[in-house]
Design an enzyme around this catalytic site. Structure first.
Site, PDB file in Angstrom:
ATOM      1  N   GLU A 168       0.810  -1.230   0.000  1.00  0.00           N
ATOM      2  CA  GLU A 168       0.000   0.000   0.000  1.00  0.00           C
ATOM      3  C   GLU A 168       0.841   1.276   0.000  1.00  0.00           C
ATOM      4  O   GLU A 168       0.675   2.142   0.869  1.00  0.00           O
ATOM      5  CB  GLU A 168      -0.959   0.003   1.196  1.00  0.00           C
ATOM      6  CG  GLU A 168      -1.903  -1.173   1.226  1.00  0.00           C
ATOM      7  CD  GLU A 168      -2.994  -1.054   2.298  1.00  0.00           C
ATOM      8  OE1 GLU A 168      -2.933  -0.135   3.149  1.00  0.00           O
ATOM      9  OE2 GLU A 168      -3.915  -1.884   2.281  1.00  0.00           O
ATOM     10  N   GLU A 369      -5.254  -8.764   0.585  1.00  0.00           N
ATOM     11  CA  GLU A 369      -5.951  -8.470   1.853  1.00  0.00           C
ATOM     12  C   GLU A 369      -7.413  -8.203   1.550  1.00  0.00           C
ATOM     13  O   GLU A 369      -7.740  -7.534   0.565  1.00  0.00           O
ATOM     14  CB  GLU A 369      -5.409  -7.199   2.540  1.00  0.00           C
ATOM     15  CG  GLU A 369      -4.043  -7.323   3.159  1.00  0.00           C
ATOM     16  CD  GLU A 369      -3.562  -6.004   3.778  1.00  0.00           C
ATOM     17  OE1 GLU A 369      -4.401  -5.167   4.177  1.00  0.00           O
ATOM     18  OE2 GLU A 369      -2.336  -5.830   3.853  1.00  0.00           O
TER      19      GLU A 369
END
Length: 465
Positions: A168, A369
């Protein structure tokens, strides 16, 4: 009753965590930005719980990994902490205890029949590199990251065959330099844009180095991106559509395009040039980005983003921010996870899979995720003392149904990892919202399998549900 949703052969059923969120800071040679931030502002962290112990993975990794095997996982992602592995940040020389620990973890994952997926950066920049050089705004830090990456590849590449450079990376840009939710909590658009560029460069340079090494010739390297599709308030309104396009180009495609195609989105480049906040780059760097794209993509998906054309007045005193081009839109009637304040919209996982299929060369990818954070899970404890988290099972099922549809329609997805295997520490939220298949009691460190843990075991065994 037969299983309705069957997934491709060899599909990854797994879960993800990270070093700073699970290991604790035992024996680390350096502090990262969160270790430092907790020291100076502990009250920012929920219930004042900091990163010193977290879920004690540093000490209990053998029994923790055995529990992951027990719930049927066939793959597991965590991260290698720069602050733990490296003794000398300038040379990339490793620390003996860090090497021992990560060797132990990797061997244990493999011994328990799981594929280790190792990520190199999960928001945990060594704080001394921030203090000394300005962190990710500095190209020297980019080069130090590559040294750390090379040390990790050389040490563990004989056993680790799936690597990710960053988790991220857009969150580093947003948290540190736009929206003040990561230390140093600045609002500085110019630094944000340079950081965005430097993180892309760091990823490409690490990939370039990886491909020169003997130990990695049969390995693959990718990046983990949180894709949060921007849906316009109205698909009829040209201004709403334009706002959504800008949001996608800044928050999603600024990493997705360079990672997969080797170039930045034109919309973004033109906008930054017009606004006079363009990053500093060289031709040589741009060619490194061009020629070192990823082998696969990890996608973290939690929630959609809803946007509309700018209606509020933009506060110019903040300097440049992407927010001058859009407003967030609260869609009436949206489903919410009240604990996290996030919308639940499983269909986006299908939209992501079709976008990757059609616009990103149908690159191999996996959900790295997906999860549901819930506060106060102890209220769902059954008479046997275990948590009945049916809400989490339902959340996973809905998302998997849409993922399955994307795969059926030809998207090249090879796995599904949830966040997270064992309840973990989460930045400023600490342990407020729990995400795990396995609960952890912070006082005793006792770990227990939740109902969702037994559910994923069946799903993994049947390769579907």
């Amino acid at each position: 009753m037969g299983n309705k949703y069957i997934f491709p052969e060899g599909f990854w059923w797994g879960s993800a965590t990270s070093g700073p969120q699970s290991e604790g800071s035992f024996n680390k040679k350096h502090k990262n930005v969160f270790d430092y931030w907790y020291e100076v502002e502990p009250e920012i962290f929920f219930d004042n719980v900091g990163p010193q112990v977290t879920s004690n993975f540093y000490n209990s990794y053998k029994s923790d990994i055995a529990m992951l095997k027990e719930i049927g996982l066939n793959s597991f992602r965590t991260s290698i902490q720069w602050t733990r592995l490296i003794k000398d940040l300038e040379t990339g020389e490793p620390d003996e205890d860090g090497v021992r620990f990560y060797n132990g973890v990797i061997d244990e994952i493999i011994k328990n029949g799981m594929i280790p997926v190792m990520n190199l950066h999960h928001f945990d920049l060594p704080v001394e590199l921030y203090n000394k050089y300005g962190g990710w705004t500095s190209k020297h830090v980019v080069d130090l990251f590559v040294k750390f990456a090379e040390t990790a590849f050389e040490l563990f590449g004989d056993r680790v065959k799936f690597w990710a450079t960053f988790n991220e990376p857009i969150v580093v840009v947003e948290g540190q330099y736009l929206y003040k939710f990561h230390y140093p909590k600045l609002v500085d658009g110019k630094k944000a844009v340079q950081t965005l560029y430097n993180l892309n460069l760091a990823s490409a340079k690490a990939i370039e180095r990886f491909r020169t090494l003997e130990c990695s010739k049969d390995g693959k390297i990718g990046i983990i991106l949180n894709l949060t599709p921007a849906y316009p308030r109205s698909t009829e309104n040209i201004e709403d559509l334009k706002a959504a396009k800008i949001v996608d180009s800044f928050f999603n495609n600024s990493f997705l395009d360079p990672a997969v195609k080797g170039e930045f989105p034109k919309v973004l480049v033109e906008l930054l040039e017009d606004d006079n906040v363009m990053w500093e780059s060289t031709e040589e760097e741009m060619s490194i980005i061009k020629n070192n794209t990823v082998d696969f993509l990890g996608v973290n998906y939690y929630q959609p983003r809803r946007v509309k054309a700018k209606e509020s007045n933009y506060d110019d005193s903040l300097g440049w921010m992407p927010d001058k081009y859009f407003d967030n839109y609260e869609m009436p009637g949206r489903r919410m996870n009240p604990y996290r304040g996030w919308e639940i919209y499983p269909k986006a996982i299908y939209d992501i899979s079709i976008n990757i299929r059609d616009n990103y060369n149908n690159i191999p990818w996996f959900i790295s995720e997906n999860g549901m954070g819930v506060e106060g899970e102890e209220k769902y404890i059954n008479e046997k003392g275990f948590i009945d988290d049916d809400y989490r099972i339902d959340f996973f099922k809905e998302h998997l149904e849409y993922l399955h549809k994307g795969i059926e329609e030809g998207s090249n997805c090879f796995g599904y990892h949830t966040w997270t295997p064992i309840d973990c520490w989460s930045w400023c939220n600490a342990y407020k919202n729990r995400y795990g298949f396995i609960s952890v009691d912070l006082k005793t460190q006792e770990k227990k399998i939740k109902k969702s843990g037994n559910w994923i075991k069946e799903v993994s065994k049947n390769n579907g549900f």
